[in-house]
Design a protein around this motif. Structure first.
Motif, PDB file in Angstrom:
ATOM      1  N   PRO A  67      31.260  31.352  30.568  1.00  0.00           N
ATOM      2  CA  PRO A  67      31.621  32.577  31.284  1.00  0.00           C
ATOM      3  C   PRO A  67      31.167  33.850  30.582  1.00  0.00           C
ATOM      4  CG  PRO A  67      33.586  31.323  30.680  1.00  0.00           C
ATOM      5  CD  PRO A  67      32.410  30.544  30.221  1.00  0.00           C
ATOM      6  N   MET A  68      31.121  33.829  29.249  1.00  0.00           N
ATOM      7  CA  MET A  68      30.752  35.038  28.524  1.00  0.00           C
ATOM      8  C   MET A  68      30.177  34.635  27.171  1.00  0.00           C
ATOM      9  SD  MET A  68      33.107  38.351  27.651  1.00  0.00           S
ATOM     10  CE  MET A  68      34.503  37.327  27.305  1.00  0.00           C
ATOM     11  N   ALA A  69      29.086  35.282  26.771  1.00  0.00           N
ATOM     12  CA  ALA A  69      28.490  35.034  25.460  1.00  0.00           C
ATOM     13  C   ALA A  69      29.036  36.044  24.458  1.00  0.00           C
ATOM     14  CB  ALA A  69      26.976  35.153  25.545  1.00  0.00           C
ATOM     15  N   CYS A  70      29.074  35.652  23.188  1.00  0.00           N
ATOM     16  CA  CYS A  70      29.531  36.576  22.146  1.00  0.00           C
ATOM     17  C   CYS A  70      28.454  37.627  21.894  1.00  0.00           C
ATOM     18  CB  CYS A  70      29.865  35.811  20.877  1.00  0.00           C
ATOM     19  SG  CYS A  70      28.440  35.142  20.014  1.00  0.00           S
ATOM     20  N   GLN A  71      28.814  38.648  21.143  1.00  0.00           N
ATOM     21  CA  GLN A  71      27.897  39.766  20.885  1.00  0.00           C
ATOM     22  C   GLN A  71      26.616  39.301  20.184  1.00  0.00           C
ATOM     23  OE1 GLN A  71      29.210  42.017  23.051  1.00  0.00           O
ATOM     24  NE2 GLN A  71      28.528  43.510  21.578  1.00  0.00           N
TER      25      GLN A  71
ATOM     26  N   LYS B  48      19.859  36.749  22.468  1.00  0.00           N
ATOM     27  CA  LYS B  48      19.532  35.948  23.659  1.00  0.00           C
ATOM     28  C   LYS B  48      19.524  34.457  23.323  1.00  0.00           C
ATOM     29  CE  LYS B  48      17.148  39.565  26.092  1.00  0.00           C
ATOM     30  NZ  LYS B  48      15.963  39.990  26.825  1.00  0.00           N
ATOM     31  N   LEU B  49      20.634  34.028  22.692  1.00  0.00           N
ATOM     32  CA  LEU B  49      20.822  32.628  22.349  1.00  0.00           C
ATOM     33  C   LEU B  49      21.827  32.003  23.294  1.00  0.00           C
ATOM     34  CD1 LEU B  49      21.178  32.996  18.480  1.00  0.00           C
ATOM     35  CD2 LEU B  49      19.188  32.179  19.732  1.00  0.00           C
ATOM     36  N   LYS B  50      21.846  30.682  23.371  1.00  0.00           N
ATOM     37  CA  LYS B  50      22.819  29.963  24.173  1.00  0.00           C
ATOM     38  C   LYS B  50      24.132  29.928  23.409  1.00  0.00           C
ATOM     39  CE  LYS B  50      24.225  27.214  27.447  1.00  0.00           C
ATOM     40  NZ  LYS B  50      24.594  27.767  28.715  1.00  0.00           N
ATOM     41  N   CYS B  51      25.165  30.561  23.976  1.00  0.00           N
ATOM     42  CA  CYS B  51      26.481  30.601  23.350  1.00  0.00           C
ATOM     43  C   CYS B  51      27.330  29.489  23.961  1.00  0.00           C
ATOM     44  CB  CYS B  51      27.125  31.965  23.600  1.00  0.00           C
ATOM     45  SG  CYS B  51      28.680  32.198  22.722  1.00  0.00           S
ATOM     46  N   ASP B  52      28.070  28.746  23.141  1.00  0.00           N
ATOM     47  CA  ASP B  52      28.886  27.663  23.685  1.00  0.00           C
ATOM     48  C   ASP B  52      30.266  28.120  24.133  1.00  0.00           C
ATOM     49  OD1 ASP B  52      30.169  27.943  21.236  1.00  0.00           O
ATOM     50  OD2 ASP B  52      29.382  26.071  20.417  1.00  0.00           O
ATOM     51  N   GLY B  53      30.623  29.386  23.886  1.00  0.00           N
ATOM     52  CA  GLY B  53      31.862  29.950  24.414  1.00  0.00           C
ATOM     53  C   GLY B  53      33.124  29.580  23.665  1.00  0.00           C
ATOM     54  N   ARG B  54      33.017  28.883  22.554  1.00  0.00           N
ATOM     55  CA  ARG B  54      34.212  28.543  21.782  1.00  0.00           C
ATOM     56  C   ARG B  54      34.741  29.791  21.083  1.00  0.00           C
ATOM     57  NH1 ARG B  54      32.221  23.652  18.158  1.00  0.00           N
ATOM     58  NH2 ARG B  54      31.300  25.461  17.239  1.00  0.00           N
ATOM     59  N   THR B  55      35.929  29.687  20.503  1.00  0.00           N
ATOM     60  CA  THR B  55      36.537  30.817  19.799  1.00  0.00           C
ATOM     61  C   THR B  55      35.576  31.357  18.740  1.00  0.00           C
ATOM     62  OG1 THR B  55      38.701  29.837  20.145  1.00  0.00           O
ATOM     63  CG2 THR B  55      38.546  31.571  18.502  1.00  0.00           C
ATOM     64  N   THR B  56      35.017  30.486  17.932  1.00  0.00           N
ATOM     65  CA  THR B  56      33.903  30.828  17.043  1.00  0.00           C
ATOM     66  C   THR B  56      32.768  29.915  17.451  1.00  0.00           C
ATOM     67  OG1 THR B  56      35.386  31.404  15.239  1.00  0.00           O
ATOM     68  CG2 THR B  56      33.103  30.966  14.659  1.00  0.00           C
ATOM     69  N   CYS B  57      31.735  30.493  18.073  1.00  0.00           N
ATOM     70  CA  CYS B  57      30.650  29.670  18.601  1.00  0.00           C
ATOM     71  C   CYS B  57      29.838  29.041  17.468  1.00  0.00           C
ATOM     72  CB  CYS B  57      29.758  30.480  19.534  1.00  0.00           C
ATOM     73  SG  CYS B  57      28.647  31.629  18.705  1.00  0.00           S
ATOM     74  N   ALA B  58      29.051  28.053  17.803  1.00  0.00           N
ATOM     75  CA  ALA B  58      28.270  27.323  16.805  1.00  0.00           C
ATOM     76  C   ALA B  58      27.262  28.224  16.096  1.00  0.00           C
ATOM     77  CB  ALA B  58      27.556  26.148  17.462  1.00  0.00           C
ATOM     78  N   ASN B  59      26.661  29.171  16.822  1.00  0.00           N
ATOM     79  CA  ASN B  59      25.674  30.061  16.205  1.00  0.00           C
ATOM     80  C   ASN B  59      26.329  30.953  15.152  1.00  0.00           C
ATOM     81  OD1 ASN B  59      23.436  29.186  17.763  1.00  0.00           O
ATOM     82  ND2 ASN B  59      24.218  30.382  19.476  1.00  0.00           N
ATOM     83  N   CYS B  60      27.489  31.530  15.477  1.00  0.00           N
ATOM     84  CA  CYS B  60      28.194  32.388  14.517  1.00  0.00           C
ATOM     85  C   CYS B  60      28.759  31.567  13.369  1.00  0.00           C
ATOM     86  CB  CYS B  60      29.308  33.163  15.216  1.00  0.00           C
ATOM     87  SG  CYS B  60      28.698  34.419  16.356  1.00  0.00           S
ATOM     88  N   GLU B  61      29.249  30.377  13.668  1.00  0.00           N
ATOM     89  CA  GLU B  61      29.806  29.515  12.629  1.00  0.00           C
ATOM     90  C   GLU B  61      28.725  29.128  11.631  1.00  0.00           C
ATOM     91  OE1 GLU B  61      31.527  25.087  12.738  1.00  0.00           O
ATOM     92  OE2 GLU B  61      32.605  26.510  14.019  1.00  0.00           O
TER      93      GLU B  61
END
Length: 67
Positions: A28-32, A38-51
């Motif tokens: 529904p919404m990607a993180c900042q 322009k990456l695929k965000c998984d929408g979790r509380t802390t997404c995999a890219n940020c983690e």
């Protein structure tokens, strides 16, 4: 065409293959970070890219962003 090749096409016509009917789900919404890069965000509380990068994962609705 041989009988063996024609038979292989009929095996998938039954619709029992779960990969053939899989529908991709939209987050529904990607993180900042993901939105900016322009990456695929998984929408979790802390997404995999940020983690993976060990950075804060911040979600801001599109309507609240400055233009």
């Amino acid at each position: 065409m041989s009988d063996n090749q024609a038979g292989s096409h009929q095996g998938n016509a039954g619709g029992n293959d779960p990969e053939a009917v899989r529908i991709p789900r939209r987050t529904p919404m990607a993180c900042q970070f993901c939105r900016g890069r322009k990456l695929k965000c998984d929408g979790r509380t802390t997404c995999a890219n940020c983690e993976r990068r060990n950075i804060p994962c911040i979600y801001v609705p599109v309507s609240d962003q400055p233009k």
